[in-house]
Write a protein that holds these residues in place. Structure first.
Motif, PDB file in Angstrom:
ATOM      1  N   HIS A 207       0.832  -1.204   0.000  1.00 57.38           N
ATOM      2  CA  HIS A 207       0.000   0.000   0.000  1.00 57.38           C
ATOM      3  C   HIS A 207       0.872   1.261   0.000  1.00 57.38           C
ATOM      4  O   HIS A 207       0.618   2.205  -0.760  1.00 57.38           O
ATOM      5  N   LEU A 208       1.911   1.263   0.836  1.00 56.28           N
ATOM      6  CA  LEU A 208       2.812   2.432   0.891  1.00 56.28           C
ATOM      7  C   LEU A 208       3.517   2.623  -0.451  1.00 56.28           C
ATOM      8  O   LEU A 208       3.784   3.740  -0.878  1.00 56.28           O
ATOM      9  N   GLU A 209       3.797   1.485  -1.118  1.00 50.47           N
ATOM     10  CA  GLU A 209       4.453   1.554  -2.424  1.00 50.47           C
ATOM     11  C   GLU A 209       3.498   2.143  -3.464  1.00 50.47           C
ATOM     12  O   GLU A 209       3.880   2.987  -4.274  1.00 50.47           O
ATOM     13  N   SER A 210       2.229   1.731  -3.394  1.00 48.44           N
ATOM     14  CA  SER A 210       1.254   2.226  -4.381  1.00 48.44           C
ATOM     15  C   SER A 210       1.030   3.737  -4.209  1.00 48.44           C
ATOM     16  O   SER A 210       0.669   4.424  -5.150  1.00 48.44           O
ATOM     17  N   ARG A 211       1.296   4.239  -3.015  1.00 46.67           N
ATOM     18  CA  ARG A 211       1.136   5.687  -2.780  1.00 46.67           C
ATOM     19  C   ARG A 211       2.413   6.452  -3.146  1.00 46.67           C
ATOM     20  O   ARG A 211       2.487   7.668  -2.986  1.00 46.67           O
ATOM     21  N   GLY A 212       3.446   5.692  -3.576  1.00 47.56           N
ATOM     22  CA  GLY A 212       4.665   6.355  -4.054  1.00 47.56           C
ATOM     23  C   GLY A 212       5.646   6.740  -2.952  1.00 47.56           C
ATOM     24  O   GLY A 212       6.587   7.501  -3.185  1.00 47.56           O
ATOM     25  N   TYR A 213       5.435   6.217  -1.732  1.00 46.43           N
ATOM     26  CA  TYR A 213       6.336   6.572  -0.627  1.00 46.43           C
ATOM     27  C   TYR A 213       7.598   5.715  -0.620  1.00 46.43           C
ATOM     28  O   TYR A 213       8.653   6.156  -0.178  1.00 46.43           O
TER      29      TYR A 213
END
Length: 233
Positions: A207-213
């Motif tokens: 999820h954090l990856e999908s938000r670009g973090y």
């Protein structure tokens, strides 16, 4: 007499010297003092998965990691393992033994084949009296550990799993010069440390990856792309 001292001493140099020179609580001492510390140390090796001490064991020894890794954990009432910390080369455990006779509250286990240097309470107390700077170094490690525990307790009491994971990434990043975080432990231990499950960690990282973090480079390597984003999670 002196020849004997010399050979005895020579026999010690390898591992014990490492134990003393790599350890922040000792490595500020002068050579003569380092030798004195070395002479009070024994060295023991443990195989991967071996228990170094159990909760309930008498605690009267300082254990210093010469090489390898040690995992410190507790068992909850339910029998569930609660990961506390991972010790790397130069770090120590058994510190409570320095101040009073006590029993271990936690377990220590070798995560890989590990070589440990040991020092008995009475020997260490003697050194602390002689060289008070050692006490100051130990206190500084104590206060870091305490501060860390307090932060963790607050975090666990108030934040959701995703925030805990984000905070852990930011915290781990503080110790590295690059923008990449290497998980110091496996997912099971990390989950236990963060009070969640390995599945939740995998899901939240995605999820954090999908938000670009972040970008997941491998199972253990994570690149942090947006630290400010993580701090706001």
């Amino acid at each position: 007499m002196c020849t004997h001292c010399h050979t005895h001493h020579h026999h010690l140099t390898g591992i014990q010297k490492n134990c003393v020179s790599l350890v922040p609580i000792f490595n500020h001492l002068e050579n003569r003092q380092l030798n004195e510390v070395m002479n009070k140390m024994n060295s023991v090796s443990y195989k991967k998965g071996e228990t170094i001490y159990h909760a309930g064991d008498q605690s009267d020894t300082l254990y210093i990691v010469n090489n390898g890794k040690i995992k410190i954990y507790r068992l909850a009432e339910s029998g569930k393992e609660q990961f506390i910390r991972l010790l790397n080369q130069g770090e120590f455990t058994g510190e409570y033994a320095l101040f009073s006779e006590s029993i271990h509250e936690s377990y220590a286990e070798a995560v890989t084949d590990t070589n440990v240097c040991l020092m008995k309470r009475s020997d260490l107390q003697e050194l602390l009296i002689k060289y008070p700077t050692i006490s100051l170094k130990i206190l500084s490690v104590f206060s870091d550990r305490l501060e860390h525990s307090e932060k963790q307790t607050t975090l666990f009491a108030t934040e959701k799993a995703e925030t805990r994971i984000a905070f852990f990434l930011v915290q781990t990043l503080e110790d590295t010069p690059s923008s990449e975080v290497m998980f110091p432990m496996n997912k099971k231990d990390l989950a236990s440390y963060l009070g969640t499950t390995p599945e939740t960690i995998s899901r939240k990282l995605t999820h954090l990856e999908s938000r670009g973090y972040i970008k997941q480079k491998s199972n253990k390597r994570i690149e942090v792309l947006d630290i400010n984003g993580l701090l706001l999670v």
